[in-house]
Design a protein around this motif. Structure first.
Motif, PDB file in Angstrom:
ATOM      1  N   VAL A  71       0.835  -1.209   0.000  1.00  0.00           N
ATOM      2  CA  VAL A  71       0.000   0.000   0.000  1.00  0.00           C
ATOM      3  C   VAL A  71       0.868   1.256   0.000  1.00  0.00           C
ATOM      4  O   VAL A  71       0.630   2.205  -0.750  1.00  0.00           O
ATOM      5  N   GLU A  72       1.922   1.241   0.846  1.00  0.00           N
ATOM      6  CA  GLU A  72       2.775   2.422   0.959  1.00  0.00           C
ATOM      7  C   GLU A  72       3.524   2.675  -0.351  1.00  0.00           C
ATOM      8  O   GLU A  72       3.652   3.819  -0.796  1.00  0.00           O
ATOM      9  N   GLN A  73       4.011   1.608  -0.976  1.00  0.00           N
ATOM     10  CA  GLN A  73       4.729   1.775  -2.248  1.00  0.00           C
ATOM     11  C   GLN A  73       3.801   2.329  -3.331  1.00  0.00           C
ATOM     12  O   GLN A  73       4.207   3.181  -4.131  1.00  0.00           O
ATOM     13  N   ALA A  74       2.534   1.815  -3.380  1.00  0.00           N
ATOM     14  CA  ALA A  74       1.590   2.322  -4.391  1.00  0.00           C
ATOM     15  C   ALA A  74       1.287   3.789  -4.149  1.00  0.00           C
ATOM     16  O   ALA A  74       1.207   4.584  -5.086  1.00  0.00           O
ATOM     17  N   ARG A  75       1.093   4.168  -2.863  1.00  0.00           N
ATOM     18  CA  ARG A  75       0.848   5.582  -2.554  1.00  0.00           C
ATOM     19  C   ARG A  75       2.031   6.451  -2.960  1.00  0.00           C
ATOM     20  O   ARG A  75       1.865   7.537  -3.528  1.00  0.00           O
ATOM     21  N   GLN A  76       3.237   5.995  -2.640  1.00  0.00           N
ATOM     22  CA  GLN A  76       4.437   6.782  -2.984  1.00  0.00           C
ATOM     23  C   GLN A  76       4.591   6.914  -4.502  1.00  0.00           C
ATOM     24  O   GLN A  76       4.997   7.968  -5.000  1.00  0.00           O
ATOM     25  N   ALA A  77       4.276   5.816  -5.249  1.00  0.00           N
ATOM     26  CA  ALA A  77       4.369   5.896  -6.714  1.00  0.00           C
ATOM     27  C   ALA A  77       3.394   6.940  -7.257  1.00  0.00           C
ATOM     28  O   ALA A  77       3.735   7.752  -8.128  1.00  0.00           O
ATOM     29  N   ALA A  78       2.141   6.919  -6.734  1.00  0.00           N
ATOM     30  CA  ALA A  78       1.163   7.920  -7.169  1.00  0.00           C
ATOM     31  C   ALA A  78       1.603   9.325  -6.783  1.00  0.00           C
ATOM     32  O   ALA A  78       1.416  10.288  -7.542  1.00  0.00           O
ATOM     33  N   GLN A  79       2.202   9.460  -5.587  1.00  0.00           N
ATOM     34  CA  GLN A  79       2.663  10.775  -5.129  1.00  0.00           C
ATOM     35  C   GLN A  79       3.761  11.320  -6.045  1.00  0.00           C
ATOM     36  O   GLN A  79       3.804  12.512  -6.361  1.00  0.00           O
ATOM     37  N   ARG A  80       4.706  10.432  -6.443  1.00  0.00           N
ATOM     38  CA  ARG A  80       5.782  10.881  -7.355  1.00  0.00           C
ATOM     39  C   ARG A  80       5.205  11.364  -8.676  1.00  0.00           C
ATOM     40  O   ARG A  80       5.650  12.386  -9.225  1.00  0.00           O
ATOM     41  N   ILE A  81       4.200  10.636  -9.218  1.00  0.00           N
ATOM     42  CA  ILE A  81       3.602  11.057 -10.502  1.00  0.00           C
ATOM     43  C   ILE A  81       2.854  12.376 -10.316  1.00  0.00           C
ATOM     44  O   ILE A  81       2.865  13.257 -11.191  1.00  0.00           O
ATOM     45  N   ARG A  82       2.198  12.555  -9.133  1.00  0.00           N
ATOM     46  CA  ARG A  82       1.483  13.813  -8.882  1.00  0.00           C
ATOM     47  C   ARG A  82       2.453  15.007  -8.855  1.00  0.00           C
ATOM     48  O   ARG A  82       2.172  16.069  -9.397  1.00  0.00           O
ATOM     49  N   LYS A  83       3.625  14.793  -8.230  1.00  0.00           N
ATOM     50  CA  LYS A  83       4.624  15.860  -8.211  1.00  0.00           C
ATOM     51  C   LYS A  83       5.082  16.196  -9.631  1.00  0.00           C
ATOM     52  O   LYS A  83       5.268  17.365  -9.966  1.00  0.00           O
ATOM     53  N   ALA A  84       5.269  15.161 -10.455  1.00  0.00           N
ATOM     54  CA  ALA A  84       5.663  15.412 -11.851  1.00  0.00           C
ATOM     55  C   ALA A  84       4.560  16.158 -12.584  1.00  0.00           C
ATOM     56  O   ALA A  84       4.824  17.041 -13.415  1.00  0.00           O
ATOM     57  N   LEU A  85       3.265  15.824 -12.289  1.00  0.00           N
ATOM     58  CA  LEU A  85       2.134  16.513 -12.922  1.00  0.00           C
ATOM     59  C   LEU A  85       2.142  17.998 -12.541  1.00  0.00           C
ATOM     60  O   LEU A  85       1.914  18.866 -13.398  1.00  0.00           O
ATOM     61  N   GLU A  86       2.398  18.292 -11.269  1.00  0.00           N
ATOM     62  CA  GLU A  86       2.459  19.701 -10.853  1.00  0.00           C
ATOM     63  C   GLU A  86       3.593  20.426 -11.574  1.00  0.00           C
ATOM     64  O   GLU A  86       3.445  21.580 -11.988  1.00  0.00           O
ATOM     65  N   THR A  87       4.727  19.743 -11.736  1.00  0.00           N
ATOM     66  CA  THR A  87       5.862  20.369 -12.438  1.00  0.00           C
ATOM     67  C   THR A  87       5.497  20.679 -13.889  1.00  0.00           C
ATOM     68  O   THR A  87       5.797  21.766 -14.410  1.00  0.00           O
ATOM     69  N   GLU A  88       4.826  19.736 -14.568  1.00  0.00           N
ATOM     70  CA  GLU A  88       4.432  19.954 -15.970  1.00  0.00           C
ATOM     71  C   GLU A  88       3.434  21.096 -16.073  1.00  0.00           C
ATOM     72  O   GLU A  88       3.505  21.917 -16.998  1.00  0.00           O
ATOM     73  N   ALA A  89       2.466  21.155 -15.134  1.00  0.00           N
ATOM     74  CA  ALA A  89       1.475  22.232 -15.174  1.00  0.00           C
ATOM     75  C   ALA A  89       2.131  23.594 -14.980  1.00  0.00           C
ATOM     76  O   ALA A  89       1.820  24.568 -15.686  1.00  0.00           O
ATOM     77  N   ASN A  90       3.070  23.674 -14.048  1.00  0.00           N
ATOM     78  CA  ASN A  90       3.787  24.940 -13.807  1.00  0.00           C
ATOM     79  C   ASN A  90       4.590  25.344 -15.041  1.00  0.00           C
ATOM     80  O   ASN A  90       4.693  26.529 -15.384  1.00  0.00           O
ATOM     81  N   ALA A  91       5.189  24.352 -15.733  1.00  0.00           N
ATOM     82  CA  ALA A  91       5.969  24.666 -16.932  1.00  0.00           C
ATOM     83  C   ALA A  91       5.079  25.239 -18.027  1.00  0.00           C
ATOM     84  O   ALA A  91       5.445  26.207 -18.709  1.00  0.00           O
ATOM     85  N   CYS A  92       3.868  24.644 -18.226  1.00  0.00           N
ATOM     86  CA  CYS A  92       2.944  25.177 -19.236  1.00  0.00           C
ATOM     87  C   CYS A  92       2.531  26.612 -18.895  1.00  0.00           C
ATOM     88  O   CYS A  92       2.474  27.488 -19.776  1.00  0.00           O
ATOM     89  N   LEU A  93       2.247  26.854 -17.626  1.00  0.00           N
ATOM     90  CA  LEU A  93       1.824  28.196 -17.213  1.00  0.00           C
ATOM     91  C   LEU A  93       2.927  29.224 -17.456  1.00  0.00           C
ATOM     92  O   LEU A  93       2.676  30.324 -17.964  1.00  0.00           O
ATOM     93  N   ARG A  94       4.181  28.850 -17.109  1.00  0.00           N
ATOM     94  CA  ARG A  94       5.288  29.796 -17.326  1.00  0.00           C
ATOM     95  C   ARG A  94       5.481  30.101 -18.808  1.00  0.00           C
ATOM     96  O   ARG A  94       5.749  31.246 -19.204  1.00  0.00           O
TER      97      ARG A  94
END
Length: 874
Positions: free
Chosen positions: A473-496
């Motif tokens: 469970v913890e590994q699956a949560r961490q994997a989703a969390q890492r992808i969410r952080k990457a999603l935030e980075t991509e969204a910020n890049a588009c906005l900039r």
């Protein structure tokens, strides 16, 4: 030390400014720091350590990585901490160095680091980092590492200490109690012993080499220094006796050589007297001839005086002729030079006139150069603006392409995130479905069920096929969390990219409105540059003509000065030439007569000089020969035979003496060599013996310090010191362990039975329920937690006592509670509650059971867009 408030701004996962007031928990008590994994719980302790010491608590976090990636460009990164020590309040403000966007224009600039310590007792603030660190260490009485050991207990680290073997525990305790100096002392003594052993072997080898260098002493297998001394004394006496005999024989031979010298001198005098009588007759005959030549020269002396007078008159006549000829030549040369200068003057005057006409023509063509320069500068600025427009268009095209790619990456990452979230939800659901099966696997006959309390378990639940563990469970949560952080980075890049494109397009439209077309700009620039080139060429020609005119005028003035000087010289030479008159004698005939007289005078003078010098020399020789011929000599008739016999005897005797002296010298040299070597051998033997005794003592010390004594346990110096520290830690830890285990367990240190390996720090437990001793590795998971927690608290107390009884009123315990059953967890909380009666204790954990038992909490929430947020519940 007691914490008051902590303010974090753009620090770690905290995007904005976040303040935690620890005073709300009271001066002592127990509170919980809870939240999801990775939310930012441990970051609170990181911020406290950074505020105090300028670096974070963990070894993997660097100061340059502290700025929050969620913070906007205008939010500064800093930590502000307020704490009390002995009734004094301190305020410390720190901020790391980081790159931020420039306030104006594009690009980034470096934000300088902040550091300030203020006091409430009127002392001036401290702003230099080194002085701030020194002041805080002095106030707390703890270094950064010591503060971490006293105030931050990480269960995983102390579980390693609990289960480690002696060698591994030695390395762990070395970092905790800084026993490196004892280990270095062991190594240095051991290295010194090895070095001394090598030096002793080298010294023994050199001693044998010295014995082998003896030349006169008959060496055998067993060398004795006393025998060498006796042999050298006897040889020395024999050499002295032989030397005295050779000296006497040499003195007798030298006396014979002196006698031979006297006889040789007498023989030379006899030969010289015979030769002097013969040379006396020759000198008398030569003097008679020279006397006749002197009389002839006296008769020719009058003619010699006439030649001298005639030579003087000829010299005066030749000098008069030479002066008149030279004067005439100088006059003619000056006249020719004057005429040449007059022609050059006319040429230079014509050149000056021509240049003046050319300059007058060029000056009539001058134009307004400044107006042309201003107009050219204006159109060059328009050309620069047009280039900037084209560059902006190219950047917009590239930015549009990058935005398209960034949007594609964002859509792909969003799809991956939705899939990962769904997978994590499925695994978590499977985990909850399989809890009964996991509980059933841990059931043992005779031990009560944690659910119903029964001692028999006839029908335990089975583990389903799709069972998932908590780690899954913890590994699956961490994997989703890492992808969410990457999603935030991509969204910020588009906005900039979109914001930069809009700003650039506004600037591009403004430039297009006020800038002419490129063709018009280039046409105007070409026209102005052609005109500028014409003006530049005219100016260059005018300056060149002026320079040439100036040079020509200078040459004309110089020529006029030279002509006047030449004219004056011509008049002067003509006047002198006319004053000398005309020549009356033939110069060639005068020279011929002068040469004849010079030859006659030189011949007469040389003849007279030679006769006078030889006559004086012969007079001197005749006097010498007369004195030598009349000397009386008493010499035997067979003097030459006696000289030859004595010379042969001396030669034979000297040859014999030279041979014997050479043999004696070689013998003395070898003897002196052996005497020197003997002294060296004696010194080497004494030093070798002294070094052998010193090595024995040093080797015994090295074996003792490194635990290598035969028949003894292998306990080194460092381990021995650590044993003392460890015993003190165990004594303090057992107070907590006996309480948590209700008197069941007590930690002990014992010696291993094997004396062939390092020992001294082996750790075991006494089971007071059955009176047995066993290894700590036999403890269950909950029991291991209790032991490691007690060990950690004992270590914190020991380190505080080692640093002058420093009492830290703030403590954090990080994780380790997730593996405990309810009973063990209750014991641990009860013990910590007692500990919290004297200090403030914060438990960093995400275990749900702790939330139900501890009311005072700091809850850290992880937000999707704004980073972490901490709220206080009292």
């Amino acid at each position: 030390m007691r914490l008051n408030t902590l303010t974090m701004s753009a620090f770690g996962p905290y995007a904005g400014e976040q303040t935690i007031d620890f005073r709300r928990f009271g001066t002592n008590g127990l509170y919980l720091v809870s939240g999801d994994t990775g939310a930012g719980k441990t970051t609170i302790f990181d911020a406290i350590v950074y505020g105090l010491y300028g670096s974070v608590s963990g070894d993997v976090r660097e100061t340059s990585m502290l700025r929050s990636r969620y913070a906007d460009d205008r939010t500064p990164t800093f930590v502000k901490l307020t704490f009390e020590v002995n009734g004094q309040t301190y305020h410390v403000l720190r901020g790391p160095e980081y790159e931020r966007p420039k306030a104006r224009g594009t690009g980034t600039t470096k934000q300088k680091a902040l550091c300030e310590l203020t006091f409430e007792d009127g002392r001036p603030p401290v702003t230099k980092a080194a002085l701030v660190n020194s002041a805080i260490e002095e106030a707390l009485g703890l270094t950064r590492d010591q503060f971490k050991q006293v105030s931050m207990i990480a269960q995983g680290d102390f579980l390693k200490v609990l289960l480690a073997k002696t060698d591994e525990r030695t390395r762990i305790l070395r970092s905790l109690f800084h026993t490196d100096r004892y280990r270095r002392l062991q190594e240095e003594i051991n290295e010194e012993a090895n070095a001394q052993k090598s030096a002793l072997l080298e010294r023994e080898r050199r001693l044998q080499e010295k014995i082998g260098q003896l030349e006169t002493f008959p060496a055998d297998e067993r060398f004795e220094l006393e025998a060498l001394v006796r042999f050298l004394d006897e040889e020395t006496k024999a050499c002295h006796t032989k030397r005295d005999a050779l000296d006497a024989a040499q003195k007798a031979c030298d006396a014979k050589r002196i006698q031979l010298g006297k006889w040789n001198e007498q023989s030379k005098k006899v030969q010289a007297q015979q030769q002097a009588r013969q040379q006396l007759d020759e000198a008398n005959a030569r003097l008679a001839v020279l006397e006749q030549e002197r009389q002839t020269l006296a008769l020719r002396q009058a003619r010699y005086g006439t030649w001298i007078e005639e030579r003087s008159a000829l010299s005066q006549a030749l000098e008069q002729a030479r002066r008149r000829k030279q004067t005439e030549e100088s006059y003619q040369n000056a006249r020719k030079k004057r005429k040449a200068l007059e022609q050059a003057l006319e040429s230079e005057k014509a050149r000056v006139a021509t240049l003046q006409v050319e300059i007058d023509q060029l000056q009539t063509e001058e134009g307004d150069e400044r107006t042309l320069a201003l107009e050219l500068e204006k159109w060059q600025e328009q050309a620069g603006a047009r280039q900037k427009i084209e560059a902006l268009k190219a950047e917009q095209a590239e930015r549009s392409r990058a935005l398209s790619e960034a949007k594609q990456r964002y859509e792909q990452t969003r799809t991956d995130y939705e899939a990962a979230q769904a997978k994590a939800a499925r695994i978590e659901l499977a985990y909850y479905d399989s809890q009964a099966g996991w509980l059933a696997k841990r059931l043992e006959d005779g031990r009560p069920c944690p659910v119903c309390g029964a001692l028999d378990h006839p029908h335990p639940a089975a583990l389903c096929a799709q069972a998932a563990t908590k780690e899954d469970v913890e590994q699956a949560r961490q994997a989703a969390q890492r992808i969410r952080k990457a999603l935030e980075t991509e969204a910020n890049a588009c906005l900039r990219l979109e914001e930069a494109g809009a700003h650039a397009q506004t600037e591009l439209d403004g430039l297009e409105k006020k800038t002419p077309p490129r063709a018009s700009i280039e046409e105007q620039l070409a026209r102005l540059r052609t005109r500028q080139k014409t003006l530049v060429e005219r100016t260059r020609r005018l300056e060149a003509a002026r320079q040439t005119l100036q040079e020509a005028v200078g040459r004309l003035a110089a020529k006029e000065d030279e002509w006047r000087t030449c004219r004056e010289q011509e008049i002067e030479w003509r006047t002198t030439w006319q004053a000398l008159g005309s020549a009356t004698d033939d110069e060639a005939a005068l020279k011929a007569r002068q040469e004849t007289l010079e030859a006659q005078i030189e011949t007469f003078e040389q003849h007279r000089k030679r006769v006078d010098e030889e006559w004086l020399a012969q007079q001197t020789r005749r006097a010498e020969y007369q004195a030598l011929a009349q000397e009386s000599l008493n010499a035997p008739a067979d003097l030459d035979r006696q000289i030859e016999a004595l010379r042969d005897f001396i030669q034979m005797e000297q040859t014999r003496l030279d041979v014997e002296k050479k043999e004696q010298a070689d013998r003395l040299y070898a003897l002196e060599h052996d005497q020197k070597v003997g002294l060296q051998i004696e010194r080497e033997q004494k030093e070798t013996e002294a070094q052998r005794m010193a090595l024995s003592e040093l080797k015994n010390l090295a074996d003792t310090l490194n635990g290598k004594l035969g028949g003894q346990y292998k306990i080194g110096l460092e381990t021995y010191v650590q044993m003392a520290y460890f015993d003190e830690v165990l004594a303090r830890a057992n107070v907590r362990l006996m309480q948590m285990s209700e008197g069941h367990y007590e930690l002990i240190r014992y010696q291993a039975g094997n004396r062939q390996s390092q020992t001294g720090l082996d750790l075991g437990v006494i089971d007071h329920y059955n009176g047995t001793k066993r290894s700590v590795r036999t403890l269950s998971g909950g029991e291991s937690f209790e032991a490691s927690l007690a060990l950690a608290l004992g270590l914190a107390d020991t380190i505080g006592a080692m640093n002058g009884g420093v009492f830290c009123e703030t403590m954090f315990i990080d994780e380790g509670f997730g593996t405990l059953d309810d009973q063990t967890l209750g014991h641990a909380i009860d013990m910590l509650a007692q500990l919290a009666a004297h200090k403030s204790v914060g438990i960093i954990s995400h275990v749900a059971a702790l939330k139900e038992r501890i009311d005072a909490q700091i809850v850290v929430e992880k937000r999707q867009a704004g980073g972490a947020f901490a709220k206080t519940i009292v």
